[in-house]
Design a protein around this motif. Structure first.
Motif, PDB file in Angstrom:
ATOM      1  N   SER A   1       0.770  -1.158  -0.070  1.00 26.28           N
ATOM      2  CA  SER A   1       0.086   0.042   0.009  1.00 26.28           C
ATOM      3  C   SER A   1       0.942   1.142   0.106  1.00 26.28           C
ATOM      4  O   SER A   1       0.590   2.352  -0.389  1.00 26.28           O
ATOM      5  CB  SER A   1      -1.054   0.113   1.254  1.00 26.28           C
ATOM      6  OG  SER A   1      -0.096   0.232   2.281  1.00 26.28           O
ATOM      7  N   GLY A   2       1.901   0.903   0.338  1.00 27.25           N
ATOM      8  CA  GLY A   2       2.772   2.404   0.602  1.00 27.25           C
ATOM      9  C   GLY A   2       2.631   3.318   1.589  1.00 27.25           C
ATOM     10  O   GLY A   2       2.896   4.316   1.837  1.00 27.25           O
ATOM     11  N   ARG A   3       1.874   2.719   2.711  1.00 23.81           N
ATOM     12  CA  ARG A   3       1.045   3.634   3.845  1.00 23.81           C
ATOM     13  C   ARG A   3       1.704   3.326   5.342  1.00 23.81           C
ATOM     14  O   ARG A   3       1.199   3.916   5.946  1.00 23.81           O
ATOM     15  CB  ARG A   3      -0.451   3.626   3.532  1.00 23.81           C
ATOM     16  CG  ARG A   3      -0.946   4.319   2.510  1.00 23.81           C
ATOM     17  CD  ARG A   3      -2.422   4.237   2.469  1.00 23.81           C
ATOM     18  NE  ARG A   3      -3.095   4.964   1.214  1.00 23.81           N
ATOM     19  CZ  ARG A   3      -4.321   5.243   1.171  1.00 23.81           C
ATOM     20  NH1 ARG A   3      -5.109   4.949   2.157  1.00 23.81           N
ATOM     21  NH2 ARG A   3      -4.784   5.804  -0.065  1.00 23.81           N
ATOM     22  N   LEU A   4       2.631   2.282   5.156  1.00 25.15           N
ATOM     23  CA  LEU A   4       2.957   1.773   6.433  1.00 25.15           C
ATOM     24  C   LEU A   4       4.008   2.646   7.023  1.00 25.15           C
ATOM     25  O   LEU A   4       5.032   3.042   6.255  1.00 25.15           O
ATOM     26  CB  LEU A   4       3.399   0.285   6.239  1.00 25.15           C
ATOM     27  CG  LEU A   4       2.305  -0.656   6.808  1.00 25.15           C
ATOM     28  CD1 LEU A   4       1.197  -0.324   5.831  1.00 25.15           C
ATOM     29  CD2 LEU A   4       2.807  -1.968   6.992  1.00 25.15           C
ATOM     30  N   ALA A   5       3.791   2.874   8.443  1.00 27.15           N
ATOM     31  CA  ALA A   5       5.155   3.754   8.941  1.00 27.15           C
ATOM     32  C   ALA A   5       6.416   2.893   9.118  1.00 27.15           C
ATOM     33  O   ALA A   5       6.321   1.559   9.241  1.00 27.15           O
ATOM     34  CB  ALA A   5       4.584   4.420  10.176  1.00 27.15           C
TER      35      ALA A   5
ATOM     36  N   ARG B   1       6.450   6.959  18.412  1.00 33.59           N
ATOM     37  CA  ARG B   1       6.322   8.170  17.482  1.00 33.59           C
ATOM     38  C   ARG B   1       6.058   7.491  16.046  1.00 33.59           C
ATOM     39  O   ARG B   1       6.661   8.032  15.146  1.00 33.59           O
ATOM     40  CB  ARG B   1       7.713   8.605  17.457  1.00 33.59           C
ATOM     41  CG  ARG B   1       8.076   9.717  18.554  1.00 33.59           C
ATOM     42  CD  ARG B   1       7.055  10.760  18.822  1.00 33.59           C
ATOM     43  NE  ARG B   1       7.424  11.793  17.659  1.00 33.59           N
ATOM     44  CZ  ARG B   1       6.457  13.117  17.495  1.00 33.59           C
ATOM     45  NH1 ARG B   1       5.393  12.965  18.189  1.00 33.59           N
ATOM     46  NH2 ARG B   1       6.917  13.617  16.382  1.00 33.59           N
ATOM     47  N   ALA B   2       5.461   6.296  16.034  1.00 30.67           N
ATOM     48  CA  ALA B   2       5.362   5.821  14.685  1.00 30.67           C
ATOM     49  C   ALA B   2       3.986   6.321  13.937  1.00 30.67           C
ATOM     50  O   ALA B   2       3.739   6.664  12.681  1.00 30.67           O
ATOM     51  CB  ALA B   2       5.332   4.351  14.781  1.00 30.67           C
ATOM     52  N   TYR B   3       2.955   6.257  14.997  1.00 29.98           N
ATOM     53  CA  TYR B   3       1.421   6.316  14.107  1.00 29.98           C
ATOM     54  C   TYR B   3       0.999   7.820  14.797  1.00 29.98           C
ATOM     55  O   TYR B   3       0.701   7.792  15.727  1.00 29.98           O
ATOM     56  CB  TYR B   3       0.504   5.355  14.499  1.00 29.98           C
ATOM     57  CG  TYR B   3      -0.661   5.517  14.055  1.00 29.98           C
ATOM     58  CD1 TYR B   3      -1.058   6.276  12.622  1.00 29.98           C
ATOM     59  CD2 TYR B   3      -1.837   4.877  14.583  1.00 29.98           C
ATOM     60  CE1 TYR B   3      -2.287   6.286  12.305  1.00 29.98           C
ATOM     61  CE2 TYR B   3      -2.892   4.867  14.129  1.00 29.98           C
ATOM     62  CZ  TYR B   3      -3.366   5.576  12.772  1.00 29.98           C
ATOM     63  OH  TYR B   3      -4.482   5.619  12.518  1.00 29.98           O
ATOM     64  N   LEU B   4       1.136   8.958  13.962  1.00 31.87           N
ATOM     65  CA  LEU B   4       1.036  10.173  14.320  1.00 31.87           C
ATOM     66  C   LEU B   4       0.128  11.025  13.520  1.00 31.87           C
ATOM     67  O   LEU B   4       0.569  12.010  12.540  1.00 31.87           O
ATOM     68  CB  LEU B   4       2.353  11.219  14.455  1.00 31.87           C
ATOM     69  CG  LEU B   4       3.565  10.351  15.196  1.00 31.87           C
ATOM     70  CD1 LEU B   4       4.967  11.112  15.001  1.00 31.87           C
ATOM     71  CD2 LEU B   4       3.156  10.649  16.647  1.00 31.87           C
TER      72      LEU B   4
ATOM     73  N   PHE C   1      -2.385  13.786  12.021  1.00 32.41           N
ATOM     74  CA  PHE C   1      -2.444  15.110  12.123  1.00 32.41           C
ATOM     75  C   PHE C   1      -1.238  15.987  12.858  1.00 32.41           C
ATOM     76  O   PHE C   1      -1.294  16.867  13.616  1.00 32.41           O
ATOM     77  CB  PHE C   1      -3.760  15.577  12.975  1.00 32.41           C
ATOM     78  CG  PHE C   1      -4.881  14.887  12.439  1.00 32.41           C
ATOM     79  CD1 PHE C   1      -5.446  15.243  11.390  1.00 32.41           C
ATOM     80  CD2 PHE C   1      -5.480  14.014  12.963  1.00 32.41           C
ATOM     81  CE1 PHE C   1      -6.861  14.833  10.648  1.00 32.41           C
ATOM     82  CE2 PHE C   1      -6.787  13.398  12.655  1.00 32.41           C
ATOM     83  CZ  PHE C   1      -7.216  13.976  11.336  1.00 32.41           C
ATOM     84  N   ASP C   2      -0.012  15.232  12.572  1.00 25.54           N
ATOM     85  CA  ASP C   2       1.353  15.708  13.333  1.00 25.54           C
ATOM     86  C   ASP C   2       2.090  15.862  12.014  1.00 25.54           C
ATOM     87  O   ASP C   2       2.196  15.244  10.908  1.00 25.54           O
ATOM     88  CB  ASP C   2       1.815  14.658  14.111  1.00 25.54           C
ATOM     89  CG  ASP C   2       2.907  14.996  14.932  1.00 25.54           C
ATOM     90  OD1 ASP C   2       4.122  15.383  14.413  1.00 25.54           O
ATOM     91  OD2 ASP C   2       2.668  15.105  16.115  1.00 25.54           O
ATOM     92  N   ALA C   3       2.854  16.926  12.195  1.00 24.78           N
ATOM     93  CA  ALA C   3       3.988  17.431  11.263  1.00 24.78           C
ATOM     94  C   ALA C   3       4.897  16.123  10.991  1.00 24.78           C
ATOM     95  O   ALA C   3       5.342  16.247   9.779  1.00 24.78           O
ATOM     96  CB  ALA C   3       4.775  18.382  11.748  1.00 24.78           C
ATOM     97  N   ALA C   4       5.208  15.140  11.923  1.00 22.64           N
ATOM     98  CA  ALA C   4       5.822  13.902  11.483  1.00 22.64           C
ATOM     99  C   ALA C   4       5.214  12.889  11.091  1.00 22.64           C
ATOM    100  O   ALA C   4       5.747  11.672  10.802  1.00 22.64           O
ATOM    101  CB  ALA C   4       6.642  13.832  12.881  1.00 22.64           C
ATOM    102  N   ALA C   5       3.962  12.987  10.642  1.00 26.86           N
ATOM    103  CA  ALA C   5       3.069  11.828  10.125  1.00 26.86           C
ATOM    104  C   ALA C   5       4.107  11.176   9.164  1.00 26.86           C
ATOM    105  O   ALA C   5       4.080  11.880   8.113  1.00 26.86           O
ATOM    106  CB  ALA C   5       1.921  12.169   9.793  1.00 26.86           C
ATOM    107  N   ARG C   6       4.079   9.931   8.962  1.00 29.36           N
ATOM    108  CA  ARG C   6       4.599   9.286   8.076  1.00 29.36           C
ATOM    109  C   ARG C   6       4.075   8.080   7.555  1.00 29.36           C
ATOM    110  O   ARG C   6       4.729   6.896   7.024  1.00 29.36           O
ATOM    111  CB  ARG C   6       6.208   9.082   8.055  1.00 29.36           C
ATOM    112  CG  ARG C   6       6.365   8.212   9.317  1.00 29.36           C
ATOM    113  CD  ARG C   6       7.879   8.241   9.769  1.00 29.36           C
ATOM    114  NE  ARG C   6       8.261   7.106  10.754  1.00 29.36           N
ATOM    115  CZ  ARG C   6       8.182   7.498  12.015  1.00 29.36           C
ATOM    116  NH1 ARG C   6       7.683   8.862  12.516  1.00 29.36           N
ATOM    117  NH2 ARG C   6       8.672   6.609  12.963  1.00 29.36           N
ATOM    118  N   GLY C   7       2.802   7.664   8.119  1.00 27.02           N
ATOM    119  CA  GLY C   7       2.086   6.461   7.697  1.00 27.02           C
ATOM    120  C   GLY C   7       1.546   5.929   8.786  1.00 27.02           C
ATOM    121  O   GLY C   7       1.754   6.401  10.110  1.00 27.02           O
TER     122      GLY C   7
END
Length: 405
Positions: free
Chosen positions: A204-208, A215-218, A220-226
């Motif tokens: 899916s390309g959506r996993l952190a 700090r993995a699942y964030l 609405f955070d500036a560090a969100a990455r999946g």
């Protein structure tokens, strides 16, 4: 005028708690069930974190004959269904024939069972493949096994709309109750934390990525990455309100008051995503306005563009910071089709206890002008909640739940 479809029983299996009260206490306490995968060695994969359910032994809850024919997903679903019926005070054997059904959603089916049988096929040969493989992998297997176990022969089905499916299953249960079915066990439980299932999820390309569970699942955070995947979900007993009261139901958690589902337009079409239309449709179906909603349980994709779309839809509907927003799935991971029914359970418990559970980990980034409940629970009178879910491929679903009238 339809009689309300109400929830009288909850069955919860989540990475941070087995059973309703254990899950709810952990959620209000901000305790996460996310950690490094233990069910297989994730060292060679870019994503190594998941919400796993610890301490669950199917043999403690189910007859031995069921164990070799069921995937972990189905074992969790069977136990959750048992718990929901017990919570509702319903003995399925006492129900009239064809008066009760089962409607579940599925994202992936019995992946781990299928993986094990494929390994047997290639390492030992076809005669070592279980005959149960013919159905144990199937996306409809949870509905079938729950129906067989409890003799629920009324209208039953399975809904496939990726991570929006759990809400759509509850909406379908509501429709069946309105048509005259007295009771439906509905919701979803998913589990595919195995190496084969993991490869499918990575596609899916959506996993952190990374190893810091905090700090993995964030969303609405500036560090969100999946997102971080997880296993589990919730099954609910949905009944006609008049029948529930007539049988002396011990509790009514709330009403499934409104629902709408939409599809996003084709990428590149220039048309707006469908989440806002789903929200508007669910509010109209419930006969309420934005000002009547006390809390929103967000889809919370933790993909910056998807977070922006969801936040913008909420801001246009409710106004900037116009309604509290929360994502307790930050403590469990996204449970695929099981995530939204678990959010519905949390919403009903919020109504019961007058408290909004927190979003953990995230610190709201500037572009998202929403009132995200972070860090700690927020005491508040909750009468009406909106639960949102989106699935890959453009699925959107919105469900309004409210206190029973």
């Amino acid at each position: 005028m339809h009689a309300p479809a109400v929830v009288t029983g909850l069955g919860v299996a989540a990475p941070n708690g087995l059973g309703v009260e254990e899950y709810w206490a952990a959620t209000l306490d901000g305790r996460s069930g996310i950690g490094r995968i233990s069910r297989f060695d994730p060292s060679d994969y870019p994503s190594r974190l998941a919400g796993e359910i610890d301490g669950f032994s199917a043999g403690e809850h189910l007859p031995n004959r069921l164990l070799p024919q069921t995937d972990r997903m189905t074992q969790l679903a069977l136990v959750s269904a048992d718990w929901s019926l017990q919570d509702a005070g319903v003995d399925p054997a006492q129900l009239p024939h064809y008066s009760a059904g089962v409607i579940t959603a599925s994202h992936s089916g019995g992946f781990e069972f299928g993986q094990n049988e494929l390994k047997a096929l290639w390492s030992k040969g076809g005669k070592y493949v279980s005959a149960y493989q013919s159905f144990a992998w199937f996306y409809a297997v949870n509905s079938g096994q729950i129906s067989i176990r409890h003799g629920l022969r009324g209208p039953s089905s399975v809904v496939i709309s990726d991570q929006a499916g759990g809400l759509d299953a509850l909406a379908q249960a509501r429709r069946q109750v309105r048509k005259g079915t007295s009771l439906v066990v509905a919701g979803a439980v998913d589990a595919s934390i195995c190496s084969w299932g993991w490869v499918a999820q990575l596609a899916s390309g959506r996993l952190a990525t990374g190893d810091d569970a905090a700090r993995a699942y964030l969303p609405f955070d500036a560090a969100a990455r999946g997102h971080v995947p997880g296993e589990g979900g919730a099954l609910l007993v949905v009944e006609d309100a008049e029948r529930a009261r007539a049988r002396g139901a011990a509790k009514i958690y709330g009403e499934l008051a409104g629902h709408a589902a939409t599809m996003d337009p084709r990428p590149g079409s220039g048309r707006a995503p469908g989440i806002e239309r789903a929200i508007d449709g669910a509010l109209r179906d419930a006969g309420i306005g934005p000002g009547d909603v006390d809390v929103v349980f967000a889809d919370a994709a933790a993909i910056p563009e998807l977070d922006r779309i969801e936040a913008a839809a909420l801001t246009r509907t409710f106004g900037p910071r116009g309604v509290p927003v929360t994502a307790p799935k930050t403590m469990t991971g996204r449970l695929y089709s099981g995530a939204a029914p678990l959010d519905v359970a949390a919403a009903l418990l919020s109504i019961r206890d007058g408290v909004i559970p927190p979003t953990i980990g995230s610190s709201l980034a500037d572009p998202y002008d929403i009132d995200l409940v972070v860090g700690a629970p927020r005491p508040a009178p909750v009468r009406t909640a909106l639960v949102l879910a989106r699935g890959q491929g453009g699925f959107n679903s919105a469900l309004v739940v409210r206190a029973a009238r």
